[in-house]
Motif scaffolding. Structure first.
Motif, PDB file in Angstrom:
ATOM      1  N   GLY A  31     -12.397  44.544  64.956  1.00 51.88           N
ATOM      2  CA  GLY A  31     -11.826  43.214  64.849  1.00 51.88           C
ATOM      3  C   GLY A  31     -11.413  42.828  63.447  1.00 51.88           C
ATOM      4  O   GLY A  31     -11.062  41.665  63.197  1.00 51.88           O
ATOM      5  N   TYR A  32     -11.424  43.788  62.535  1.00 53.19           N
ATOM      6  CA  TYR A  32     -10.978  43.514  61.165  1.00 53.19           C
ATOM      7  C   TYR A  32     -10.568  44.824  60.502  1.00 53.19           C
ATOM      8  O   TYR A  32     -10.875  45.914  60.997  1.00 53.19           O
ATOM      9  CB  TYR A  32     -12.084  42.836  60.339  1.00 53.19           C
ATOM     10  CG  TYR A  32     -13.335  43.670  60.163  1.00 53.19           C
ATOM     11  CD1 TYR A  32     -13.465  44.575  59.101  1.00 53.19           C
ATOM     12  CD2 TYR A  32     -14.403  43.566  61.065  1.00 53.19           C
ATOM     13  CE1 TYR A  32     -14.607  45.336  58.942  1.00 53.19           C
ATOM     14  CE2 TYR A  32     -15.547  44.326  60.917  1.00 53.19           C
ATOM     15  CZ  TYR A  32     -15.653  45.201  59.850  1.00 53.19           C
ATOM     16  OH  TYR A  32     -16.785  45.967  59.692  1.00 53.19           O
TER      17      TYR A  32
ATOM     18  N   ALA B 279      -8.026  39.984  59.316  1.00 54.50           N
ATOM     19  CA  ALA B 279      -8.445  39.757  60.699  1.00 54.50           C
ATOM     20  C   ALA B 279      -7.294  39.113  61.470  1.00 54.50           C
ATOM     21  O   ALA B 279      -6.441  38.442  60.887  1.00 54.50           O
ATOM     22  CB  ALA B 279      -9.683  38.859  60.745  1.00 54.50           C
TER      23      ALA B 279
ATOM     24  N   SER C  92      -5.732  37.423  55.625  1.00 57.11           N
ATOM     25  CA  SER C  92      -6.501  38.359  54.817  1.00 57.11           C
ATOM     26  C   SER C  92      -6.942  37.734  53.510  1.00 57.11           C
ATOM     27  O   SER C  92      -6.359  36.758  53.024  1.00 57.11           O
ATOM     28  CB  SER C  92      -5.698  39.630  54.532  1.00 57.11           C
ATOM     29  OG  SER C  92      -4.681  39.392  53.578  1.00 57.11           O
TER      30      SER C  92
ATOM     31  N   ARG D 280     -17.477  43.097  52.963  1.00 62.57           N
ATOM     32  CA  ARG D 280     -18.109  42.615  54.196  1.00 62.57           C
ATOM     33  C   ARG D 280     -18.748  41.242  54.014  1.00 62.57           C
ATOM     34  O   ARG D 280     -18.943  40.519  54.989  1.00 62.57           O
ATOM     35  CB  ARG D 280     -19.124  43.640  54.698  1.00 62.57           C
ATOM     36  CG  ARG D 280     -18.441  44.855  55.333  1.00 62.57           C
ATOM     37  CD  ARG D 280     -19.422  45.878  55.860  1.00 62.57           C
ATOM     38  NE  ARG D 280     -18.730  46.926  56.601  1.00 62.57           N
ATOM     39  CZ  ARG D 280     -18.082  47.944  56.044  1.00 62.57           C
ATOM     40  NH1 ARG D 280     -18.049  48.041  54.724  1.00 62.57           N
ATOM     41  NH2 ARG D 280     -17.477  48.856  56.788  1.00 62.57           N
TER      42      ARG D 280
ATOM     43  N   LEU E 132     -16.388  38.659  55.306  1.00 65.33           N
ATOM     44  CA  LEU E 132     -16.098  38.603  56.741  1.00 65.33           C
ATOM     45  C   LEU E 132     -16.514  37.285  57.399  1.00 65.33           C
ATOM     46  O   LEU E 132     -15.736  36.731  58.192  1.00 65.33           O
ATOM     47  CB  LEU E 132     -16.761  39.778  57.462  1.00 65.33           C
ATOM     48  CG  LEU E 132     -15.967  41.082  57.464  1.00 65.33           C
ATOM     49  CD1 LEU E 132     -16.797  42.206  58.066  1.00 65.33           C
ATOM     50  CD2 LEU E 132     -14.664  40.912  58.235  1.00 65.33           C
ATOM     51  N   PRO E 133     -17.723  36.745  57.128  1.00 60.56           N
ATOM     52  CA  PRO E 133     -18.094  35.488  57.799  1.00 60.56           C
ATOM     53  C   PRO E 133     -17.110  34.342  57.554  1.00 60.56           C
ATOM     54  O   PRO E 133     -16.648  33.719  58.519  1.00 60.56           O
ATOM     55  CB  PRO E 133     -19.491  35.190  57.240  1.00 60.56           C
ATOM     56  CG  PRO E 133     -20.043  36.539  56.916  1.00 60.56           C
ATOM     57  CD  PRO E 133     -18.865  37.323  56.390  1.00 60.56           C
TER      58      PRO E 133
ATOM     59  N   THR F 245     -13.791  35.261  59.326  1.00 63.71           N
ATOM     60  CA  THR F 245     -13.911  35.145  60.781  1.00 63.71           C
ATOM     61  C   THR F 245     -13.881  33.683  61.220  1.00 63.71           C
ATOM     62  O   THR F 245     -13.240  33.326  62.215  1.00 63.71           O
ATOM     63  CB  THR F 245     -15.204  35.812  61.257  1.00 63.71           C
ATOM     64  OG1 THR F 245     -15.190  37.200  60.897  1.00 63.71           O
ATOM     65  CG2 THR F 245     -15.352  35.697  62.762  1.00 63.71           C
ATOM     66  N   THR F 246     -14.564  32.841  60.471  1.00 59.41           N
ATOM     67  CA  THR F 246     -14.557  31.408  60.782  1.00 59.41           C
ATOM     68  C   THR F 246     -13.142  30.846  60.703  1.00 59.41           C
ATOM     69  O   THR F 246     -12.710  30.076  61.574  1.00 59.41           O
ATOM     70  CB  THR F 246     -15.473  30.652  59.807  1.00 59.41           C
ATOM     71  OG1 THR F 246     -16.822  31.121  59.961  1.00 59.41           O
ATOM     72  CG2 THR F 246     -15.429  29.153  60.075  1.00 59.41           C
TER      73      THR F 246
ATOM     74  N   VAL G 167     -10.147  32.481  60.959  1.00 58.75           N
ATOM     75  CA  VAL G 167      -9.211  32.971  61.984  1.00 58.75           C
ATOM     76  C   VAL G 167      -9.553  32.406  63.358  1.00 58.75           C
ATOM     77  O   VAL G 167      -8.651  32.149  64.168  1.00 58.75           O
ATOM     78  CB  VAL G 167      -9.153  34.514  62.025  1.00 58.75           C
ATOM     79  CG1 VAL G 167      -8.602  35.077  60.722  1.00 58.75           C
ATOM     80  CG2 VAL G 167     -10.490  35.128  62.334  1.00 58.75           C
ATOM     81  N   ARG G 168     -10.828  32.185  63.627  1.00 63.27           N
ATOM     82  CA  ARG G 168     -11.192  31.574  64.910  1.00 63.27           C
ATOM     83  C   ARG G 168     -10.675  30.140  64.988  1.00 63.27           C
ATOM     84  O   ARG G 168     -10.128  29.720  66.019  1.00 63.27           O
ATOM     85  CB  ARG G 168     -12.699  31.607  65.096  1.00 63.27           C
ATOM     86  CG  ARG G 168     -13.244  32.996  65.439  1.00 63.27           C
ATOM     87  CD  ARG G 168     -14.753  32.969  65.549  1.00 63.27           C
ATOM     88  NE  ARG G 168     -15.284  34.270  65.945  1.00 63.27           N
ATOM     89  CZ  ARG G 168     -16.580  34.576  65.950  1.00 63.27           C
ATOM     90  NH1 ARG G 168     -17.481  33.661  65.596  1.00 63.27           N
ATOM     91  NH2 ARG G 168     -16.965  35.785  66.325  1.00 63.27           N
TER      92      ARG G 168
END
Length: 252
Positions: free
Chosen positions: A174-175, A191, A205, A216, A219-220, A223-224, A226-227
């Motif tokens: 997913g990334y 992502a 990105s 990494r 990532l959190p 991810t937040t 892109v969601r």
């Protein structure tokens, strides 16, 4: 159109000879047409004798759906992401076998990058590009993999089979992660941004310094972001199905 397309890389200045070579035009014809484009504000002549894209063309291009729709939805989330990381943040879509940068945020403490809004980047050497390529239609993906994969640094992946394995990992994880593949000293994590049907319409990105970078940890917040952006895209698309039609046709 051929003359304007000579500037498609974005942020580039060209002399008359280079414009004519890229456009496939005789020098005399190119000189006349470039003069007309300058007079109309579509090109600008720089004091050193080179030419660049003019502000009138920029104003027209800024009305494209990829800018007025997706960009406006993304900016608040990109600003939050920048505040959380203080690294470069960029948003891209797939266009003509490359990444079109729709928006970017860069701070004074961020690692220097060459990215500009409206510029294009290679798919195989960037985090945002690998995300888009991994989720592109199979025929588009294979066309890119069978084509030229230029080496931008010593760490650029240019072997098609190795890149296919990388894209498989991107879809599963997913990334996408890159280290020094586009520019030495710069690494990225990207992502996907999805619409209401789950289709990938863009990629977000973060570009950070390779030195001491723990991608990494980024990532959190990524991810937040892109969601949240994907939710906004889904809600907006439900009411305006034509807004993202250009982005949804990822092979366009």
């Amino acid at each position: 159109m051929a003359i304007l397309n000579a500037f498609a890389q974005g942020g580039v200045r060209l002399n008359l000879s280079e414009i004519c070579r890229r456009a496939g035009l005789p020098l005399a014809t190119g000189h006349r047409l470039v003069g007309e484009l300058v007079a109309g504000g579509f090109l600008e002549r720089v004091p050193d004798g080179t030419y660049r894209i003019g502000t009138r063309l920029w104003r027209i291009g800024s009305q494209a759906p990829a800018v007025t729709g997706l960009r406006e939805l993304a900016l608040p989330h990109m600003e939050d992401l920048y505040e959380a990381t203080h690294d470069n943040v960029q948003l891209g879509v797939l266009r003509d076998g490359r990444v079109l940068i729709v928006e970017r945020l860069r701070g004074t403490r961020s690692v220097p990058v060459l990215t500009q809004v409206g510029a294009t980047l290679p798919l195989h050497a960037t985090g945002v590009g690998k995300v888009l390529l991994a989720h592109a239609p199979p025929d588009v993906r294979e066309r890119v993999l069978r084509g030229a994969l230029p080496r931008h640094s010593a760490r650029t992946t240019t072997d098609p089979d190795e890149l296919r394995r990388t894209l498989d990992r991107v879809r599963r994880a997913g990334y996408a992660l890159t280290r020094d593949e586009m520019t030495l000293g710069a690494s990225s994590v990207g992502a996907p941004v999805r619409d209401g049907s789950g289709e990938v319409v863009a990629a977000l990105s973060i570009v950070s310094s390779t030195r001491g970078a723990d991608l990494r940890r980024l990532l959190p917040p990524l991810t937040t972001a892109v969601r949240a952006l994907s939710r906004d895209v889904a809600q907006h698309w439900n009411g305006h199905p034509d807004i993202f039609s250009a982005e949804r046709k990822t092979g366009a």
